[in-house]
Design a protein around this motif. Structure first.
Motif, PDB file in Angstrom:
ATOM      1  N   LEU B  17     -10.506  32.236  39.173  1.00  0.00           N
ATOM      2  CA  LEU B  17     -11.176  30.939  39.029  1.00  0.00           C
ATOM      3  C   LEU B  17     -11.098  30.143  40.319  1.00  0.00           C
ATOM      4  O   LEU B  17     -12.055  29.471  40.708  1.00  0.00           O
ATOM      5  N   LEU B  18      -9.929  30.206  41.010  1.00  0.00           N
ATOM      6  CA  LEU B  18      -9.773  29.390  42.215  1.00  0.00           C
ATOM      7  C   LEU B  18     -10.554  29.951  43.389  1.00  0.00           C
ATOM      8  O   LEU B  18     -10.843  29.226  44.333  1.00  0.00           O
ATOM      9  N   THR B  19     -10.878  31.256  43.386  1.00  0.00           N
ATOM     10  CA  THR B  19     -11.603  31.808  44.529  1.00  0.00           C
ATOM     11  C   THR B  19     -13.041  32.143  44.181  1.00  0.00           C
ATOM     12  O   THR B  19     -13.652  32.979  44.829  1.00  0.00           O
ATOM     13  N   ILE B  20     -13.591  31.499  43.151  1.00  0.00           N
ATOM     14  CA  ILE B  20     -14.974  31.804  42.765  1.00  0.00           C
ATOM     15  C   ILE B  20     -15.919  31.391  43.899  1.00  0.00           C
ATOM     16  O   ILE B  20     -15.651  30.450  44.644  1.00  0.00           O
ATOM     17  N   GLY B  21     -17.000  32.161  44.070  1.00  0.00           N
ATOM     18  CA  GLY B  21     -17.966  31.834  45.116  1.00  0.00           C
ATOM     19  C   GLY B  21     -17.569  32.326  46.483  1.00  0.00           C
ATOM     20  O   GLY B  21     -18.082  31.846  47.488  1.00  0.00           O
ATOM     21  N   MET B  33     -19.519  37.567  42.136  1.00  0.00           N
ATOM     22  CA  MET B  33     -19.328  36.321  42.865  1.00  0.00           C
ATOM     23  C   MET B  33     -18.070  36.330  43.716  1.00  0.00           C
ATOM     24  O   MET B  33     -17.727  35.318  44.317  1.00  0.00           O
ATOM     25  N   PHE B  82     -10.773  13.316  21.451  1.00  0.00           N
ATOM     26  CA  PHE B  82     -11.598  12.490  22.349  1.00  0.00           C
ATOM     27  C   PHE B  82     -11.984  11.175  21.686  1.00  0.00           C
ATOM     28  O   PHE B  82     -11.977  10.119  22.323  1.00  0.00           O
ATOM     29  N   ASN B 123       2.029  14.261  23.535  1.00  0.00           N
ATOM     30  CA  ASN B 123       0.970  13.908  24.479  1.00  0.00           C
ATOM     31  C   ASN B 123      -0.213  13.278  23.758  1.00  0.00           C
ATOM     32  O   ASN B 123      -0.812  12.331  24.263  1.00  0.00           O
TER      33      ASN B 123
ATOM     34  N   PHE C  47      -8.639   8.171  30.909  1.00  0.00           N
ATOM     35  CA  PHE C  47      -9.995   8.143  30.341  1.00  0.00           C
ATOM     36  C   PHE C  47     -11.032   7.949  31.446  1.00  0.00           C
ATOM     37  O   PHE C  47     -12.078   8.595  31.446  1.00  0.00           O
ATOM     38  N   VAL C  69     -25.179  28.988  44.817  1.00  0.00           N
ATOM     39  CA  VAL C  69     -23.920  29.498  44.268  1.00  0.00           C
ATOM     40  C   VAL C  69     -22.757  28.544  44.560  1.00  0.00           C
ATOM     41  O   VAL C  69     -21.764  28.522  43.840  1.00  0.00           O
ATOM     42  N   SER C  72     -20.970  26.511  41.758  1.00  0.00           N
ATOM     43  CA  SER C  72     -19.887  27.012  40.906  1.00  0.00           C
ATOM     44  C   SER C  72     -18.533  26.547  41.419  1.00  0.00           C
ATOM     45  O   SER C  72     -17.641  26.246  40.633  1.00  0.00           O
ATOM     46  N   ILE C  73     -18.377  26.455  42.755  1.00  0.00           N
ATOM     47  CA  ILE C  73     -17.087  26.002  43.293  1.00  0.00           C
ATOM     48  C   ILE C  73     -16.810  24.575  42.850  1.00  0.00           C
ATOM     49  O   ILE C  73     -15.701  24.239  42.431  1.00  0.00           O
ATOM     50  N   ILE C  76     -15.861  24.592  38.905  1.00  0.00           N
ATOM     51  CA  ILE C  76     -14.568  25.151  38.518  1.00  0.00           C
ATOM     52  C   ILE C  76     -13.420  24.341  39.107  1.00  0.00           C
ATOM     53  O   ILE C  76     -12.460  23.992  38.413  1.00  0.00           O
ATOM     54  N   HIS C  77     -13.529  23.958  40.389  1.00  0.00           N
ATOM     55  CA  HIS C  77     -12.394  23.270  41.005  1.00  0.00           C
ATOM     56  C   HIS C  77     -12.205  21.869  40.421  1.00  0.00           C
ATOM     57  O   HIS C  77     -11.074  21.441  40.180  1.00  0.00           O
ATOM     58  N   ILE C  80     -10.469  22.252  37.141  1.00  0.00           N
ATOM     59  CA  ILE C  80      -9.026  22.493  37.252  1.00  0.00           C
ATOM     60  C   ILE C  80      -8.298  21.194  37.592  1.00  0.00           C
ATOM     61  O   ILE C  80      -7.235  20.903  37.042  1.00  0.00           O
ATOM     62  N   PRO C  90       0.289  12.055  30.841  1.00  0.00           N
ATOM     63  CA  PRO C  90       1.139  11.621  29.736  1.00  0.00           C
ATOM     64  C   PRO C  90       2.581  12.078  29.860  1.00  0.00           C
ATOM     65  O   PRO C  90       3.491  11.335  29.470  1.00  0.00           O
ATOM     66  N   HIS C  94       5.959   9.690  29.636  1.00  0.00           N
ATOM     67  CA  HIS C  94       7.169   9.817  28.811  1.00  0.00           C
ATOM     68  C   HIS C  94       8.411   9.688  29.666  1.00  0.00           C
ATOM     69  O   HIS C  94       9.357   8.991  29.310  1.00  0.00           O
TER      70      HIS C  94
END
Lengths: 91, 178, 131
Positions: B17-21, B33, B82, B123, C47, C69, C72-73, C76-77, C80, C90, C94
């Motif tokens: 996931l971190l190195t996609i593209g 990809m 949500f 949480n 929020f 393309v 996509s970076i 995804i990033h 994450i 949260p 605590h």
């Protein structure tokens, strides 16, 4: 106005985020006890992460988002350590 | 052995996931990809991490490998969680503007058994209206909650009833994690 | 046409996110003690960041669907980074609340404080030493 090639609307948004950082800094300076100051610092950390992502969008460079991920985890660890220190006791 | 495979697989997916593209147009060694170098390096790294961290990542049971639980978790995140969070923010906005608060620290006993369940419930409570988890009793899994607007009728029974604080969250969490 | 519509949606998401972040700042200034300030500082920033990151994810998705393309970076990033914020915020709250209570800060104007009677680890150790 063309400031480093950033569109105007992103400049306005980054300015407003900076305004909320300033409010948190006032709390850090005023805060009567130590936990108050740390709450202010924690809020500043989250806002800085988000403004890094927005700045990346404005500047069109994805590397700022990677920096934001690393900053998120490092600031979390620092918050945990300061909380543990305030609590006292053994590590 | 199962623990090693699961840890290495999770590691490898995160690396992908971190190195996609990272595919390079000039080279012909591309897997969709990703470039082939990134995949080889990711495989080596995730096998190393799997050997080192297999006992840290999976403690006892393999209960969370069930895909039904993941689907329930995603449904919980985008549905009730949500909505609760949106309500919480309008509640905080109301209290910031008017300044009406009536705080207190109460104790609830949700009767959860696993660590993951307690973490998820704590949480969720922190991010939903008017409540913040302060402390936990590690033997009985009771939670101490700072409540910004204490209701009178909740104080009649002494460990305060769960439904005033977390609504239906404890049922959802029990379905996901136990 | 659709492009401009997506632009408008991105600007609306940015505006909502910035509004909640400013609300967090005002809450930090107005509330009377540590616990209520944590309410404002944790909930509102989390929020708000969902909406701000959502706008960036939408921007990347449009780029990806139009055939670039690199989109996509972005998706995804930023996803994450959003998961990192949702997990760590949260938990840090605590830790701070517990540290504040153990270092002796009382909630202002509290109706009830059941945590006061709970023995901390330190005092339990002292009791055992006295025996």
């Amino acid at each position: 106005m063309n400031f480093f090639g950033i569109p105007d609307i992103y400049l306005v948004i980054l300015g407003l985020l900076f305004l909320s950082i300033i409010m948190a800094i006032i709390r850090v300076i005023k805060g009567p006890t130590a936990p108050d100051r740390i709450v202010g610092l924690d809020t500043i950390n989250t806002i800085v992460i988000v403004s890094m992502i927005i700045f990346g969008l404005a500047a069109g460079s994805v590397i700022y988002v990677d920096v934001a991920i690393v900053y998120a985890f490092l600031s979390f660890i620092s918050t945990l350590f300061i909380a543990k220190y305030l609590e006292g006791g053994e590590f | 052995m199962v623990a090693f495979v699961v840890t290495a697989l999770v590691c490898f997916i995160t690396y992908l996931l971190l190195t996609i593209g990272s595919a390079n147009n000039a080279s012909f060694l591309n897997l969709w990809m990703w470039s082939i170098e990134e995949i080889i390096f990711g495989l080596v790294l995730s096998i190393l991490v799997g050997i080192v961290a297999r006992k840290v990542f999976i403690k006892k049971s393999l209960r969370m490998l069930n895909p039904v639980r993941w689907l329930k978790f995603i449904g919980y995140m985008i549905g009730p969680f949500f909505i609760g969070m949106a309500k919480a923010n309008f509640d905080v906005a109301y209290r910031v503007i008017t300044g009406k608060i009536n705080p207190g620290i109460v104790k609830i006993s949700p009767n959860l058994k696993t660590d993951l369940g307690v973490t998820m419930l704590a949480n969720s409570i922190t991010l939903t209206p008017g409540t913040l988890t302060v402390d936990i009793d590690e033997n009985t899994n009771d939670l101490y909650i700072h409540w910004i607007n204490v209701k009178k009728e909740a104080l009649d029974k002494m460990p305060v009833d769960c439904k005033f604080i977390c609504g239906k969250f404890d049922k959802h969490v029990r379905g996901i994690a136990e | 046409m659709l492009n401009q519509l997506i632009d408008i949606v991105i600007y609306i998401l940015l505006a909502i996110g910035v509004f909640f972040n400013i609300l967090a700042g005002i809450g930090l200034l107005r509330f009377p003690d540590v616990y209520t300030r944590l309410h404002a500082g944790t909930k509102c920033t989390t929020f708000g960041s969902i909406f701000l990151c959502g706008s960036v994810i939408l921007y990347g998705l449009r780029m990806w669907i139009l055939g670039n393309v690199d989109g996509s970076i972005w998706v995804i990033h930023t996803g994450i980074a959003l998961v990192a914020i949702l997990l760590t915020n949260p938990t840090g709250a605590h830790a701070l609340a517990r540290a504040a209570h153990r270092s002796g800060v009382k909630p202002v104007g509290a109706v009830i404080d059941e945590l006061e009677n709970k023995p901390t680890k330190k005092s339990a150790n002292k009791m055992e030493a006295k025996k």
